[in-house]
Design an enzyme around this catalytic site. Structure first.
Site, PDB file in Angstrom:
ATOM      1  N   HIS A  65     -24.696  21.596  16.439  1.00 54.46           N
ATOM      2  CA  HIS A  65     -25.233  22.130  15.178  1.00 54.46           C
ATOM      3  C   HIS A  65     -26.347  21.246  14.636  1.00 54.46           C
ATOM      4  O   HIS A  65     -26.985  21.570  13.655  1.00 54.46           O
ATOM      5  CB  HIS A  65     -24.125  22.257  14.133  1.00 54.46           C
ATOM      6  CG  HIS A  65     -23.074  23.240  14.536  1.00 54.46           C
ATOM      7  ND1 HIS A  65     -21.886  22.856  15.103  1.00 54.46           N
ATOM      8  CD2 HIS A  65     -23.059  24.593  14.489  1.00 54.46           C
ATOM      9  CE1 HIS A  65     -21.179  23.939  15.379  1.00 54.46           C
ATOM     10  NE2 HIS A  65     -21.862  24.999  15.010  1.00 54.46           N
TER      11      HIS A  65
ATOM     12  N   SER B 254     -24.825  29.749  26.335  1.00 55.53           N
ATOM     13  CA  SER B 254     -26.225  30.035  26.041  1.00 55.53           C
ATOM     14  C   SER B 254     -27.073  28.794  26.252  1.00 55.53           C
ATOM     15  O   SER B 254     -26.625  27.672  26.025  1.00 55.53           O
ATOM     16  CB  SER B 254     -26.377  30.537  24.608  1.00 55.53           C
ATOM     17  OG  SER B 254     -25.873  29.599  23.710  1.00 55.53           O
TER      18      SER B 254
ATOM     19  N   CYS C 282     -20.495  23.707  21.633  1.00 51.98           N
ATOM     20  CA  CYS C 282     -20.740  25.145  21.487  1.00 51.98           C
ATOM     21  C   CYS C 282     -21.985  25.506  22.294  1.00 51.98           C
ATOM     22  O   CYS C 282     -22.554  24.651  22.974  1.00 51.98           O
ATOM     23  CB  CYS C 282     -20.920  25.479  20.004  1.00 51.98           C
ATOM     24  SG  CYS C 282     -20.777  27.249  19.629  1.00 51.98           S
TER      25      CYS C 282
ATOM     26  N   ARG D 188     -34.864  37.609   5.138  1.00 51.45           N
ATOM     27  CA  ARG D 188     -34.558  36.209   5.467  1.00 51.45           C
ATOM     28  C   ARG D 188     -35.704  35.272   5.050  1.00 51.45           C
ATOM     29  O   ARG D 188     -36.015  34.320   5.761  1.00 51.45           O
ATOM     30  CB  ARG D 188     -34.244  36.060   6.966  1.00 51.45           C
ATOM     31  CG  ARG D 188     -32.922  36.700   7.352  1.00 51.45           C
ATOM     32  CD  ARG D 188     -32.634  36.492   8.819  1.00 51.45           C
ATOM     33  NE  ARG D 188     -33.624  37.149   9.637  1.00 51.45           N
ATOM     34  CZ  ARG D 188     -33.880  36.870  10.901  1.00 51.45           C
ATOM     35  NH1 ARG D 188     -33.207  35.921  11.501  1.00 51.45           N
ATOM     36  NH2 ARG D 188     -34.820  37.519  11.578  1.00 51.45           N
TER      37      ARG D 188
ATOM     38  N   GLU E  15     -14.410  22.806  19.896  1.00 45.76           N
ATOM     39  CA  GLU E  15     -15.266  21.904  19.145  1.00 45.76           C
ATOM     40  C   GLU E  15     -14.498  20.626  18.851  1.00 45.76           C
ATOM     41  O   GLU E  15     -13.331  20.654  18.513  1.00 45.76           O
ATOM     42  CB  GLU E  15     -15.633  22.606  17.841  1.00 45.76           C
ATOM     43  CG  GLU E  15     -16.648  21.906  17.032  1.00 45.76           C
ATOM     44  CD  GLU E  15     -17.099  22.783  15.857  1.00 45.76           C
ATOM     45  OE1 GLU E  15     -17.414  23.967  16.094  1.00 45.76           O
ATOM     46  OE2 GLU E  15     -17.112  22.276  14.750  1.00 45.76           O
TER      47      GLU E  15
ATOM     48  N   CYS F 216     -14.438  27.876  18.548  1.00 44.23           N
ATOM     49  CA  CYS F 216     -15.551  27.213  17.863  1.00 44.23           C
ATOM     50  C   CYS F 216     -15.154  26.343  16.688  1.00 44.23           C
ATOM     51  O   CYS F 216     -15.916  26.226  15.765  1.00 44.23           O
ATOM     52  CB  CYS F 216     -16.441  28.294  17.291  1.00 44.23           C
ATOM     53  SG  CYS F 216     -18.018  28.415  18.062  1.00 44.23           S
TER      54      CYS F 216
ATOM     55  N   ASP G  21     -15.154  34.319  25.361  1.00 46.20           N
ATOM     56  CA  ASP G  21     -15.262  33.503  24.147  1.00 46.20           C
ATOM     57  C   ASP G  21     -14.433  34.082  23.006  1.00 46.20           C
ATOM     58  O   ASP G  21     -14.531  35.271  22.710  1.00 46.20           O
ATOM     59  CB  ASP G  21     -16.723  33.453  23.683  1.00 46.20           C
ATOM     60  CG  ASP G  21     -17.613  32.669  24.643  1.00 46.20           C
ATOM     61  OD1 ASP G  21     -17.127  31.668  25.205  1.00 46.20           O
ATOM     62  OD2 ASP G  21     -18.791  33.045  24.814  1.00 46.20           O
TER      63      ASP G  21
END
Ligand code: GLN
Ligand code: ZN
Length: 778
Positions: free
Chosen positions: A714, A453, A746, A23, A685, A663, A619
């Site tokens: 986002h 979260s 989200c 990454r 969303e 989502c 979810d």
């Protein structure tokens, strides 16, 4: 223009992972965003990554000189790259153009992530994958021009290294088919109506690529396989006919390979492309059947996508060879072995997975191994089947071994799914449930909550990594997690949220966490794939029958609930999402695997209920993305996917409130399925599509609770109280008040605490003021 021969003699792939084996691109891009790496240094890192990829592909056997090596790099997203290259930068970012009008990195990242008050482009799923692209905005006022020389520079960079790469660009038809109309466009405006203008710029792009040294260009046109776009397949085939008539008429251009993976080409598109003057067509022969022979192929290269670009299995190489061999009967001048799609959807290299069981490893192929398969098949085309017999036999033996291996079929799991009946997937009466839940939960109107979260801070990630490395023991790690949960619960109480969450600090990833606790899954160490922009996920490998050896979430949920009188949601990931974000087995129907996962979750829900958890969220953010592109396959998919969710949740008592979270904001074909899930509350969303989903929901007659996301997580932007209030007022005008929930779009795990706290505070304020202003029936 005649095709340079021999093209792709060593086989080819339609694209390769671009995030870097470790990454590296993510790290560099994020450092650049944080101001720690300047643009020149970022460009150098990216150039090194491209060079490493070219070298690796050449070393594994793709030709340096025959255009077999694709150049498919992107800093963020290939659709955004194409849109900005032709000048389609939304007006709100116009001030970020270079003085000469060029669109550089600053504008690109701003369009991708938003800047100040300027919202980013909307993001949505790339066909039926878990990759997200940015939706171009195109209107009658969009002025197209060749606004970036990035593609040409990458070609020249490779040429300087002695490699003739084949640049990969999203094609004009797909670019427009995926675009949405700008806000300034009149109602009913169709971006495809700008085809001729866009194609004129593609013609200039193509000659610039030729000038830089490209002999071939790959134009990706997966829109031609999809039946799920606003434009009908026939209209898309027409558009392709016009576009490629113009592009092939150009002088000074590279040979054109039109690549249409992700499924079978529509008959109309196959006919159109075969008849056209493009020099090559790449088709998906893994998902699609072999199309009809066509006289127009006589002067074309056919790249036969027989190696699946989307799963991790070594698979049936002999079957791939047979499909490839059959493709030789279609009448093409030259057949090359290829992948069915870009390899951007699979991790880099199985050899990077020392922790995987060697037996499982022998069944797998990641991008590098798929390159090897393509090179092997190409050798077969050149030298005959006998030359590759040993490789085909070895793959077949691995496949046989996999069929026989313990755990692939677990008799206890099979007996349980075989005994299921329809009643197992049906919950009680709506009214009874609503009354029982109202009494049990006593929530205010417009209840506020979050999706699950809370920010995964550096501290959390470091603690997890230290635990994985054995530097802190399990007791210390769990103590750390409990402190984190205490903090998150206290914060939510302070913010005044109504339904709390424990924050998911124990989860690295919402699917991997469950995969680690269920039998039948394996997890990888370096198996990252790009999800969007700099974000990557590490899908688990679902290789065997699934069962739950022990409760998974109960301890964390009950601990969180013990800290507060307000309800804390139990938080699970649904069967469809677990499948969608894992690499699934290809040896049984997805529906069978989904039922196995559903039963494991059903047991978990029963345990949560027994432990006193009154709200359980399951979810299913991936419900829409697994929807097959072919309309004919959609009904069956929606049937099994909805059934698996219901199977997971239908054991819950009436007083237990089942939530789900989705989502995405495209309701279209899945709206009935969402109702079919029969969840008591659904969060979705909505912020990036500016609330139009509210209208869709209202018009569909959806009768349960719904939380249209009031701000976009986002992006780091903090929404104002005013804009959230406006969205809620819109919801309150269109939906009965008792249905409306207030939540972000989200989960918050990718955000920082500063913006999270500020955003949630504004959200709670907005909910409070709307609550006060609308008349709430007693
Ligand atoms: N509960 C999950 C979270 O909040 C849901 C994430 C998702 O939908 N992708 O992180
Ligand atoms: Zn979500």
């Amino acid at each position: 223009m005649t095709a340079p021969t021999p093209a792709f003699a060593s086989g080819t792939i339609l694209g390769y992972p671009r995030i870097g084996r470790r990454r590296e691109l993510k790290r560099a891009v994020e450092a650049h965003w944080a101001g720690a790496l300047d643009e020149a240094a970022l460009e150098r890192t990216a150039a090194q990554l491209r060079r490493a990829t070219r070298d690796r592909l050449a070393t594994r056997g793709l030709g340096r000189g025959d255009s077999s090596i694709p150049e498919a790099f992107s800093y963020y997203d290939q659709v955004l790259d194409a849109a900005l290259t032709v000048g389609a930068l939304p007006e709100r970012f116009a001030h970020l153009r270079e003085p000469d009008g060029a669109i550089g990195l600053r504008a690109l990242f701003a369009a991708a992530r938003g800047e100040g008050a300027h919202a980013p482009l909307e993001m949505t799923k790339w066909f039926d994958t878990n990759y997200h692209y940015l939706v171009p905005e195109i209107g009658p006022e969009t002025t197209f021009s060749l606004a970036s020389d990035r593609f040409a520079r990458q070609v020249a960079e490779a040429v300087a290294d002695g490699v003739t790469v084949r640049p990969v660009v999203v094609g004009p038809v797909t670019l427009l088919a995926l675009a949405k109309a700008t806000d300034a466009a009149p109602d009913g405006f169709d971006p495809l109506s700008r085809l001729d203008d866009v194609v004129a710029v593609y013609a200039r792009l193509l000659s610039s690529l030729r000038a830089a040294g490209a002999e071939w260009v790959q134009l990706d046109e997966p829109a031609l396989v999809s039946e799920s776009l606003p434009a009908a397949p026939a209209a898309l085939a027409d558009a392709a006919e016009r576009a490629y008539a113009t592009l092939t008429a150009g002088e000074d251009r590279p040979a054109i390979l039109v690549a249409a993976g992700y499924g079978p080409l529509s008959a109309a598109a196959w006919e159109t492309l075969s008849r056209s003057d493009v020099e090559g067509i790449a088709i998906d022969l893994h998902r699609g059947g072999t199309p009809d022979a066509h006289a127009g192929l006589a002067d074309k290269v056919l790249v036969a996508g027989v190696v699946d670009g989307r799963n991790v299995w070594r698979g049936d190489l002999r079957g791939a060879w047979e499909r490839l061999d059959a493709a030789r009967a279609l009448g093409a001048a030259h057949v090359a072995a290829g992948t069915s799609t870009s390899l951007q959807h699979v991790p880099h290299d199985v050899d990077d997975e020392p922790d995987l069981d060697p037996r499982l490893r022998s069944w797998l192929a990641f991008a590098d191994q798929k390159v090897d398969q393509v090179v092997t098949l190409a050798r077969g085309l050149r030298s005959g089947a006998a030359a590759i017999a040993a490789a085909l036999d070895a793959a077949s033996e691995a496949l046989d071994d996999r069929r026989r291996a313990p755990g692939v079929a677990d008799p206890a799991v099979r007996a349980r799914t075989a005994a299921l009946s329809t009643a197992d997937a049906v919950r009680g009466d709506d009214a009874e449930r609503a009354a029982a839940q109202d009494a049990a939960l006593e929530l205010p109107a417009l209840p506020t909550t979050t999706i699950g979260s809370f920010p995964q801070t550096g501290e959390i990630r470091r603690a997890r990594a230290a635990h994985v490395r054995g530097e802190i023991d399990t007791a210390a790690y769990e103590g750390f997690l409990r402190d984190e949960i205490r903090r998150v619960i206290a914060l939510q109480e302070e913010l005044g949220l109504d339904v709390l969450v424990h924050g998911e600090p124990e989860r690295n990833d919402m699917v991997q966490y469950f995969a680690e606790h269920l039998d039948g899954f394996a997890v990888t160490r370096n198996g990252w794939v790009q999800s969007y922009g700099s974000r990557a996920t590490r899908p688990s490998i679902l290789w065997g029958d699934v069962s739950r050896p022990a409760p998974i979430t109960v301890e964390w949920a009950t601990f969180a609930q013990s800290l507060t009188p307000r309800p804390v949601k139990g938080m699970l990931t649904g069967p469809v999402t677990i499948l969608a974000w894992s690499f699934v087995r290809d040896d049984q129907p997805l529906s069978a695997t989904a039922d196995q996962v559903a039963l494991a979750l059903r047991d978990e829900i029963a345990d949560l209920e027994a432990a006193g958890i009154g709200i359980i969220q399951v979810d299913e953010p991936a419900l829409r993305e697994l929807l097959p592109l072919a309309v004919a396959d959609q009904a069956a998919y929606l049937e099994w996917s909805v059934t698996s969710f219901r199977l997971a949740t239908a054991g819950a008592a009436p007083r237990t409130q089942i939530h789900t979270h989705l989502c995405y904001s495209e309701f279209d074909v899945v709206i009935d399925a969402i109702a079919g899930l029969d969840a008591d509350v659904t969060s979705i969303e909505a912020a990036r599509s500016r609330g139009s989903v509210i209208t869709d929901i209202a018009e569909s007659g959806f009768a349960h609770g719904v939380g249209p996301g009031v701000y976009d997580i986002h992006s780091p932007r903090v929404p104002s109280v005013g804009e959230i209030t406006a969205l809620l007022e819109r919801a309150a005008r269109e939906l009965p008040l008792r249905q409306i929930w207030v939540n972000p779009d989200c989960g918050l795990k990718t955000r920082g605490y500063d913006e999270t706290v500020a955003s949630l505070r504004n959200m709670v304020d907005a909910a409070g003021s709307v609550r006060a202003s609308v008349s709430v029936p007693a």
